[in-house]
Enzyme design. Structure first.
Site, mmCIF file in Angstrom:
data_model
loop_
_atom_site.group_PDB
_atom_site.id
_atom_site.type_symbol
_atom_site.label_atom_id
_atom_site.label_comp_id
_atom_site.label_asym_id
_atom_site.label_seq_id
_atom_site.Cartn_x
_atom_site.Cartn_y
_atom_site.Cartn_z
ATOM 1 N N LYS A 142 9.522 -5.508 4.245
ATOM 2 C CA LYS A 142 10.254 -4.393 5.270
ATOM 3 C C LYS A 142 10.831 -5.296 6.253
ATOM 4 C CE LYS A 142 8.111 -0.486 3.544
ATOM 5 N NZ LYS A 142 7.316 0.901 3.833
ATOM 6 N N LYS A 161 9.259 -2.053 -8.423
ATOM 7 C CA LYS A 161 8.390 -0.967 -8.543
ATOM 8 C C LYS A 161 9.397 0.236 -7.904
ATOM 9 C CE LYS A 161 6.522 0.275 -4.100
ATOM 10 N NZ LYS A 161 5.617 0.882 -3.075
ATOM 11 N N LYS A 165 10.799 5.177 -3.206
ATOM 12 C CA LYS A 165 11.575 6.236 -2.838
ATOM 13 C C LYS A 165 12.567 5.801 -1.611
ATOM 14 C CE LYS A 165 7.709 7.995 -0.267
ATOM 15 N NZ LYS A 165 7.212 6.986 0.822
HETATM 16 P P1 ATP Z 1 8.475 3.229 0.597
HETATM 17 O O1 ATP Z 1 9.392 3.043 -0.687
HETATM 18 O O2 ATP Z 1 8.902 3.938 1.516
HETATM 19 O O3 ATP Z 1 7.999 1.757 0.848
HETATM 20 P P2 ATP Z 1 6.390 4.162 -1.375
HETATM 21 O O4 ATP Z 1 7.178 4.751 -2.292
HETATM 22 O O5 ATP Z 1 5.884 2.866 -1.765
HETATM 23 O O6 ATP Z 1 7.346 4.108 0.028
HETATM 24 P P3 ATP Z 1 4.193 5.033 0.116
HETATM 25 O O7 ATP Z 1 4.154 6.413 0.775
HETATM 26 O O8 ATP Z 1 4.236 3.768 0.785
HETATM 27 O O9 ATP Z 1 5.456 5.223 -1.015
HETATM 28 O O10 ATP Z 1 3.099 5.276 -1.196
HETATM 29 C C1 ATP Z 1 2.352 6.367 -1.483
HETATM 30 C C2 ATP Z 1 1.304 6.043 -2.740
HETATM 31 O O11 ATP Z 1 2.062 6.009 -3.930
HETATM 32 C C3 ATP Z 1 0.474 4.458 -2.465
HETATM 33 O O12 ATP Z 1 -0.764 4.667 -2.972
HETATM 34 C C4 ATP Z 1 1.288 3.801 -3.414
HETATM 35 O O13 ATP Z 1 0.515 2.750 -3.889
HETATM 36 C C5 ATP Z 1 1.781 4.617 -4.479
HETATM 37 N N1 ATP Z 1 3.005 4.151 -5.036
HETATM 38 C C6 ATP Z 1 4.129 4.129 -4.494
HETATM 39 N N2 ATP Z 1 5.077 3.630 -5.619
HETATM 40 C C7 ATP Z 1 4.406 3.576 -6.579
HETATM 41 C C8 ATP Z 1 4.914 3.155 -8.143
HETATM 42 N N3 ATP Z 1 5.880 2.775 -8.179
HETATM 43 N N4 ATP Z 1 3.950 3.101 -8.828
HETATM 44 C C9 ATP Z 1 2.623 3.392 -8.751
HETATM 45 N N5 ATP Z 1 2.334 3.715 -7.244
HETATM 46 C C10 ATP Z 1 3.188 3.810 -6.537
#
Ligand code: ATP
Ligand code: LTN
Length: 336
Positions: A117, A201, A204
């Site tokens: 980040k 991965k 969002k």
């Molecule tokens: P950002 O993109 O803003 O870093 P993020 O999409 O990773 O955020 P978070 O709010 O940080 O979302 O994560 C919420 C939950 O979703 C966490 O438990 C994370 O492990 C899970 N998660 C996020 N993206 C994935 C993915 N692509 N596959 C599986 N689990 C995910």
């Protein structure tokens, strides 16, 4: 060990840093729902974490209610689970301060999410971003949590939370339950990958919107993104390490339909992407349709959402304050 019931306690959180994706759903929230009966569950919308990167205030406020509504649309029942907003429980920030004094600069510097980040937001490498895992440890430890269901990308944060808890307990025995991460099994949503770059991965905050499916995407957008999904050079529909694109789609299709990988490979044997990709799109549209409709209904009923997060914060405050009082006593603060 939970204090009020014999059930083991679960805590997890999602940041309102944008719109929730299919990755968030399959990797995390879908599992939250499945745990509600067997465990005492506490689910939080972690708005304090979200401001470690710049947020527009009106968008953050809206996104916070959207995550709460999507929790409920995905099956979280406020009668069974405690649903609340992190900034409504001051003990999170208060415990984070104490835990800062039990966290080593070196261990915090090793967090890969911080490195990623900071590279992404090079103009805003703030101390909050560095401190993110300590606040996350406070979230978890305040509730004497046994298990933390998260995607595998969070395993390093779970490890540092355990280390901080153990270090505190070494100085002040019997303070915290040592939590354990609870991860989806490989292939069961542990890591959903980007549709535009299946080696990354699904996230969002990806700058390419074709990479992610949002829970609130319209059916035609979902279909378009799946039809454009990056796949591999040969067109066989089989699960294989050297075919990350099609393997990701197979995993998503399996989760959306309940079919096994072998069934899917048999269903599409001899067929190409032209048939497979729209089938995955349709299965996801049908899986997400009720979630989108329910979320839209809930967002129209702000009074009900307010009632849910107010009651959630009341219950969370009660539990959190008990732990914070104990910590303050153990470190030697004068009782107020
Ligand atoms: P950002 O993109 O803003 O870093 P993020 O999409 O990773 O955020 P978070 O709010 O940080 O979302 O994560 C919420 C939950 O979703 C966490 O438990 C994370 O492990 C899970 N998660 C996020 N993206 C994935 C993915 N692509 N596959 C599986 N689990 C995910
Ligand atoms: N860092 C987590 C969000 C989060 C969290 C938590 C998850 C903040 N506090 C406590 C579980 C328990 C993420 O998913 N990116």
């Amino acid at each position: 060990m939970s204090e009020t019931t014999a059930k083991k306690r679960i805590f997890s959180g999602v940041q309102p840093s944008g719109k929730l994706t299919l990755g968030n759903y399959l990797g995390a929230i879908r599992n939250f729902d499945l745990l509600q009966d067997a465990y005492e569950c506490i689910y939080c919308v972690v708005d304090l974490h979200a401001i470690t990167v710049r947020q527009d205030p009106a968008t953050l406020r809206r996104a916070t209610l959207e995550v709460l509504a999507q929790y409920m649309a995905c099956g979280l029942d406020p009668e069974k689970s405690t649903l609340f907003i992190q900034s409504h429980v001051p003990a999170h920030a208060e415990l984070a301060w104490v835990l800062n004094c039990f966290t080593m600069f070196g261990e915090a510097s090793r967090m890969t999410q911080f490195k990623d980040k900071s590279a992404k937001h090079a103009d805003n490498v703030n101390v909050g971003l560095f401190d993110y895992p300590v606040l996350m440890a406070a979230d978890i430890l305040l509730y004497q949590t046994d298990y933390v269901p998260v995607g595998v990308d969070q395993s390093q944060h779970i490890e540092i939370a355990r280390n901080i808890a153990q270090r505190f307990n070494n100085t002040h025995p019997g303070t915290f339950v040592i939590p354990e991460g609870m991860y989806p099994q490989a292939g069961a949503g542990a890591k959903i990958c980007s549709l535009a770059d299946p080696t990354k991965k699904m996230s969002k905050s990806d700058e390419n919107p074709n990479g992610f499916i949002l829970l609130l995407d319209k059916p035609e957008d979902i279909m378009r993104k799946f039809k454009r999904a990056v796949t591999d050079s040969d067109s066989r529909i089989i699960l294989s390490e050297d075919k990350p694109g099609v393997s990701n789609l197979i995993q998503i299709y399996a989760l959306a339909t309940g079919k096994s990988v072998a069934e899917i490979e048999a269903e599409f044997a001899g067929k190409g992407y032209g048939e497979f990709k729209p089938a995955v799109g349709e299965a996801v549209v049908e899986m997400l349709r009720p979630i989108r409709e329910k979320t839209e209904d809930l967002l129209k009923n702000k009074d009900y959402l307010e009632q849910v997060y107010t009651e959630g914060a009341r219950r969370a405050n009660y539990m959190a304050q008990k732990t914070l009082d104990k910590v303050y006593r153990k470190v030697g603060f004068v009782k107020r």
